[in-house]
Write an enzyme that holds these catalytic residues in place. Sequence first.
Site, short mmCIF file in Angstrom:
data_model
loop_
_atom_site.label_atom_id
_atom_site.label_comp_id
_atom_site.label_asym_id
_atom_site.label_seq_id
_atom_site.Cartn_x
_atom_site.Cartn_y
_atom_site.Cartn_z
N HIS A 1 22.06 -7.07 30.74
CA HIS A 1 21.37 -7.64 31.90
C HIS A 1 19.86 -7.78 31.70
CE1 HIS A 1 25.23 -6.84 33.69
NE2 HIS A 1 24.86 -7.34 34.85
N ARG B 1 23.97 5.29 35.56
CA ARG B 1 24.38 3.99 36.10
C ARG B 1 23.59 2.83 35.50
NH1 ARG B 1 25.94 2.38 42.38
NH2 ARG B 1 26.39 0.21 41.89
N GLU C 1 21.76 5.26 40.85
CA GLU C 1 21.14 4.82 39.60
C GLU C 1 19.90 5.63 39.22
OE1 GLU C 1 21.60 0.65 38.79
OE2 GLU C 1 19.72 0.57 37.72
N LYS D 1 26.10 -1.57 45.61
CA LYS D 1 24.79 -2.22 45.47
C LYS D 1 24.78 -3.46 46.34
CE LYS D 1 22.84 -1.04 40.94
NZ LYS D 1 22.36 -1.60 39.66
N ASN E 1 23.76 -1.90 33.18
CA ASN E 1 22.88 -3.06 32.98
C ASN E 1 22.90 -3.56 31.54
OD1 ASN E 1 22.00 -3.28 35.65
ND2 ASN E 1 20.46 -1.67 35.35
N ARG F 1 20.78 0.19 61.42
CA ARG F 1 20.68 1.20 60.35
C ARG F 1 22.03 1.50 59.69
NH1 ARG F 1 17.42 3.90 64.29
NH2 ARG F 1 15.20 3.41 63.97
N HIS G 1 26.02 -15.96 36.11
CA HIS G 1 25.60 -14.59 35.82
C HIS G 1 26.31 -13.99 34.60
CE1 HIS G 1 24.14 -10.55 36.58
NE2 HIS G 1 25.38 -10.10 36.55
N HIS H 1 19.31 -11.24 32.87
CA HIS H 1 18.62 -11.60 34.11
C HIS H 1 17.49 -12.59 33.86
CE1 HIS H 1 19.75 -8.14 37.12
NE2 HIS H 1 20.68 -9.06 37.02
N GLU I 1 31.38 -9.72 32.66
CA GLU I 1 31.25 -8.33 33.11
C GLU I 1 32.43 -7.48 32.64
OE1 GLU I 1 28.66 -6.97 34.33
OE2 GLU I 1 27.50 -8.43 35.47
N LYS J 1 33.86 1.18 35.93
CA LYS J 1 32.69 1.13 36.80
C LYS J 1 32.70 2.27 37.81
CE LYS J 1 29.60 -1.50 39.56
NZ LYS J 1 29.09 -2.81 39.95
#
Lengths: 357, 357
Positions: free
Chosen positions: A245, A238, A234, A138, A242, A116, A261, A249, A180, A224
């Site tokens: 993206h 946040r 998010e 993330k 994206n 955990r 990417h 994506h 990015e 960032k």
Amino acid sequence: MENLTVKTKKPYTIYFRHSFDDIPNAFKQLDLLNRKIIIITDNNVAPIYLNMLKNALNTDISFSFPAGEPQKHLNTIANMYSCFLEHKLDRRSVVVALGGGVVGDMAGFAAATFMRGIPYVQVPTSLLAQVDSSVGGKTAVDFGGVKNLVGAFCQPKLVYVNLSTLNTLSQNEFISGMGEAVKHAIIGDKAYNDFLSDSANIKQIKTLQPAALLQLIKGSCQIKAAVVASDETEQGLRETLNFGHCVGHAIESLSNYTLLHGCCVAIGMCAALSISHKKGNITAADFDNAVKLIKSYDLPTTITGYNAAEILAHMYKDKKTLNDTLRIVLLQKIGTAYTDNSVPEPDIITAIGAILE
Amino acid sequence: MENLTVKTKKPYTIYFRHSFDDIPNAFKQLDLLNRKIIIITDNNVAPIYLNMLKNALNTDISFSFPAGEPQKHLNTIANMYSCFLEHKLDRRSVVVALGGGVVGDMAGFAAATFMRGIPYVQVPTSLLAQVDSSVGGKTAVDFGGVKNLVGAFCQPKLVYVNLSTLNTLSQNEFISGMGEAVKHAIIGDKAYNDFLSDSANIKQIKTLQPAALLQLIKGSCQIKAAVVASDETEQGLRETLNFGHCVGHAIESLSNYTLLHGCCVAIGMCAALSISHKKGNITAADFDNAVKLIKSYDLPTTITGYNAAEILAHMYKDKKTLNDTLRIVLLQKIGTAYTDNSVPEPDIITAIGAILE
């Protein structure tokens, strides 16, 4: 000695250095040094930096897997758990992610879920990881053809950027990372946009001058970190990270990850910029300047081999889709992004048409 | 109408009811009703309660898997993700765990990691889940022979206890659940210990009288909720909830989960009680009373078929072990537990010897 603090609920420091010399000290500051430490990396990075980092951290334990997005799945995570068990890692042990975004996302997810959650540290070696993915907590793996479908928000204990690792990065990977960084310039503050747009700086960055790289990477991390600190999981703001993206994506997934990417994000930004312009949010000059910035770092702005219908279909499969409604990040103005869930589908198709060759 | 608030960082409510009638209202309070809702359950519970809950929540989506601890692994989780994808769940969708501890732990883990976390609700149907596992946000699967090795801390949006589901629970499962309730009595407040020790109450509980069951379950939840609220991610105090689990987990694992969890905890508590007594922390009378309480609910206090060496070896494999040091939860006094990492191994072996028939 350049450091930056990410002010999440549990704040942490990003170290910007030109070697691994200071990493034992960074670990020591957090009492992470005299513990079991496992370094997770891939077979691209391992031959160059693994022994160096093992020596610096005085550990013999590592796990390496074949490089690339196709390995970013649950089976690789299960192999990491098995390795953790074999080496009897416990709740105080430390996982170190040495590599690019795929290594960082996966090592982070394994650490976030083993017992955990055990501590982990990001040591990004690609430009993309240094300007973006190593910061913000993330973690994820792909699942069922959907990028990053399974994951966790879990902040690292620290991020250690060794800028000199960029000397061994391929040109394509460097260009992808710039995608990015340029995104942060377009949605972030004007000073960073001006810095990246300056022709002398462009030359310095492309020739990997250390001072310019430091400003490039630290500037991205600052933008960032501010967004992440204000919206760690998010819930709203946040999402604006994206930008590019939504279409990006879809292209990345359609290409089976043969397109990198950051390059897909660059193409996606062109689509988002053209919708933002059509809505009257940004001027034609804003649009031109942004596309010029993208091109100045040799990033692509168009794509061949796909049609608008298949790109749109893939956008509906993205995890950002809510109740079958596309949520697209657009610009309110240069420097300010927002999520728009009411762009008419024909406008999206037109924007996709504009990025097709 | 009995409710209890768990004061974690994101507080949530436990509803104690005698039917599912109030669950739509509970969902509505949190704006969870008009969303995609998937009910996760197992093939023991599904035939009895699945349709009832589908109707109450007005949903057709469910995922059922074979009951039992052997299914508590990553492949089952992957099957859940596939089902989520198939039904196009998004970030607003709700996962409902209908069942005992295994269902709750796994549905919670799948929800905690799908899209980096979507909302989930616990609807515990076993006594063990109602008095213990549905509260506190521990989610997990077993891995590599180690119970709950992989998981996440992730609190549910709400817990809805329908006490009437205990009418369909097997006697063995009921006894197992009492193991965790008795644990809360021994490490928790005196009033709850007195309540469970009272012979009239024992009779009422064993014959499933609704008022007694409510007091039993709510009392347990109160003790657990207080500990969880003060230490959500088990940095210290929450470890004390592992009273009886250090030896208990080892026995459970050795038996290949043929011995039920709460029964193993009961036996483990006997070992921990005898070490606590040997250290002079509790009197012989305290020890006798605690063992009497355990026995009064037909819980086992000894075990056959294993020897001390193999139980000890399994204790070292538990994830609670830090740097190869056993951490055992003992009593400082009745009502107060603590973690002891310096119990001499011979004393542990002696205590294990005392629970072997």
